[in-house]
Design an enzyme around this catalytic site. Structure first.
Site, PDB file in Angstrom:
ATOM      1  N   GLY A 116       0.822  -1.208   0.000  1.00 49.35           N
ATOM      2  CA  GLY A 116       0.000   0.000   0.000  1.00 49.35           C
ATOM      3  C   GLY A 116       0.855   1.256   0.000  1.00 49.35           C
ATOM      4  O   GLY A 116       1.945   1.262  -0.554  1.00 49.35           O
ATOM      5  N   LEU A 117       0.333   2.296   0.651  1.00 51.49           N
ATOM      6  CA  LEU A 117       1.020   3.584   0.708  1.00 51.49           C
ATOM      7  C   LEU A 117       1.391   4.109  -0.667  1.00 51.49           C
ATOM      8  O   LEU A 117       2.498   4.570  -0.901  1.00 51.49           O
ATOM      9  CB  LEU A 117       2.291   3.498   1.584  1.00 51.49           C
ATOM     10  N   CYS A 118       0.444   3.984  -1.581  1.00 51.12           N
ATOM     11  CA  CYS A 118       0.717   4.535  -2.891  1.00 51.12           C
ATOM     12  C   CYS A 118      -0.499   5.308  -3.386  1.00 51.12           C
ATOM     13  O   CYS A 118      -0.884   5.205  -4.540  1.00 51.12           O
ATOM     14  CB  CYS A 118       1.146   3.462  -3.881  1.00 51.12           C
ATOM     15  N   GLY A 119      -1.118   6.051  -2.518  1.00 44.31           N
ATOM     16  CA  GLY A 119      -2.227   6.902  -2.917  1.00 44.31           C
ATOM     17  C   GLY A 119      -3.430   6.092  -3.361  1.00 44.31           C
ATOM     18  O   GLY A 119      -3.730   5.066  -2.797  1.00 44.31           O
TER      19      GLY A 119
END
Lengths: 137, 287
Positions: free
Chosen positions: B86-89
């Site tokens: 994750g952590l990709c907008g």
């Protein structure tokens, strides 16, 4: 008629080469064949083998895996899974792969589905060694 | 009003966060460059493949090969390429929503849809929905090689030939630039002989060994190449999206630190003033 062939070798990972050459020899599925400038448009599949092209007096060799060749108006496009120029082949690794494949083939019955895979590996290794051997010449 | 110590703590914690997001941005930028090179390198192969296939299939009637033949539209398989991390907008959210929309709108007119999800995040997002998830592959996007794509392609072709599915679609984030992804839906099977631009000359080839033989080899290969390209594009998009997301996270953190520092200084000054007042009034009372 053009005097030269425009050769392009492309794999899924990169464009291996794009050059003007005089003559090409490729390992077709039903036998080796040569291409000279002015060849008729053609599409053919390749098998594992030695692919070579000539520029002037110099001949270069590549070890290629499965793919195909498209010839169109003196433009030759080679789409292969792998293509290794002779001077990039790691001969030690190829020898080790050859040994492994031979070893595995000894223990396998020819009906085994791994037999084909190992046979292909054996073929690839042999071609690599053969092509690498050309580099010295 | 929070005490001086509290504010100081917040500042430290936000600073730590910023350090992490900054580092992640750097890592993504490096990975993006590599992924981008891979995509650019793979494009000529995929495009050439499409060209050859188009000129082959245009002259061939659809019955020539089972992979070309359109069938009654019963059940379709949707191969969805998402990220494992994750952590990709909005990267994973957008693509998952697009897949859901694609299935619900049913623009292709199939009776039912199954999903094949590549990447953990897509599964996390979609498994609670009323969708039929046939298969999930995790952690194959970490290092993409042609072998994986080839295995996936073979599996898809096998499912299609067995008659389990009558159509196969591929949905992925196409890579446009680090900032923008373009959600792409492609029909993998049956193979469509399109993609020929207007005016492209169809060359009459000499086929060796025969047209059927060449077609038989090229068609499954085509599916593999399309999946391989999809994987590469998706991975480049993922790194791009993460880089952008981490960049704005770092910016937000810097902004927050600025505000907190201002607050901290005010509170400090107020405390000093207060202390001075106390000393002065204390001295005053002794007189």
């Amino acid at each position: 008629m053009a005097e030269k062939l425009q050769l392009e070798v492309v794999t899924p990972y990169k464009r291996v080469l794009s050059e003007e050459v005089d003559e090409i020899t490729a390992p077709g599925l039903i036998g080796e064949f040569g291409i000279l400038p002015g060849h008729t448009p053609m599409l053919t599949t390749l098998k594992i083998g030695e692919f070579s092209y000539r520029q002037g007096d110099e001949t270069f060799h590549l070890a290629v895996n499965w793919g195909y060749v498209e010839v169109e108006e003196d433009k030759v496009t080679v789409l292969v899974e792998t293509a290794e120029p002779a001077d990039e082949i790691d001969i030690e690794r190829a020898r080790a792969a050859l040994g492994r494949a031979e070893e595995a083939l000894k223990g396998l019955p020819s009906e085994d589905k791994n037999f084909r895979t190992m046979e292909a590996a054996l073929e690839r290794a042999m071609i690599r060694i053969q092509v690498a051997g050309r580099r010295a010449r | 009003m929070p005490s001086l110590k509290d504010i100081k703590k917040r500042i430290t914690s936000v600073k730590n966060t910023r350090q992490i997001t900054k580092a992640m941005k750097m890592v993504s930028a490096a990975k993006l460059r590599r992924a981008q090179d891979a995509v650019t390198a793979a494009r000529p192969y995929a495009e050439k493949m499409q060209e050859v296939l188009s000129s082959l299939a245009l002259r061939e009637d659809p019955g020539a090969h089972p992979l070309l033949e359109p069938r009654e539209r019963g059940r379709a398989l949707v191969v969805l390429l998402t990220a494992d991390r994750g952590l990709c907008g909005g990267f994973n959210g957008n693509i998952s929503k697009a897949a859901e929309r694609f299935i619900h709108s049913n623009a292709e007119g199939y009776g039912a849809y199954d999903l094949m999800i590549i990447g953990k995040k897509g599964n996390d997002l979609l498994r609670r929905r009323s969708l039929n998830i046939a298969r999930v592959y995790e952690n194959i996007t970490v290092s993409i090689n042609y072998g994986t794509a080839s295995l996936l392609g073979q599996e898809v072709v096998k499912l299609f030939l067995e008659g389990k599915y009558d159509g196969v679609f591929l949905i992925y984030n196409g890579f446009l630039s680090a900032m923008t992804q373009d959600i792409t839906v492609k029909q993998l099977l049956p193979v469509l002989p399109r993609g020929m631009e207007e005016g492209t000359q169809v060359t009459e080839y000499l086929y060796e060994p025969s047209r059927e033989e060449v077609l038989k080899k090229v068609l499954p290969k085509h599916v593999e190449v399309q999946i391989f390209r999809g994987l590469l594009e998706s991975s480049a998009s993922e790194h791009g999206a993460r880089m952008t997301a981490m960049d704005s996270a770092s910016k937000n953190a810097s902004e927050m630190i600025g505000k907190l520092t201002l607050q901290y200084n005010r509170a400090r000054q107020a405390a000093i003033t207060k202390e001075l007042m106390e000393i002065i009034s204390g001295a005053e009372s002794i007189k």
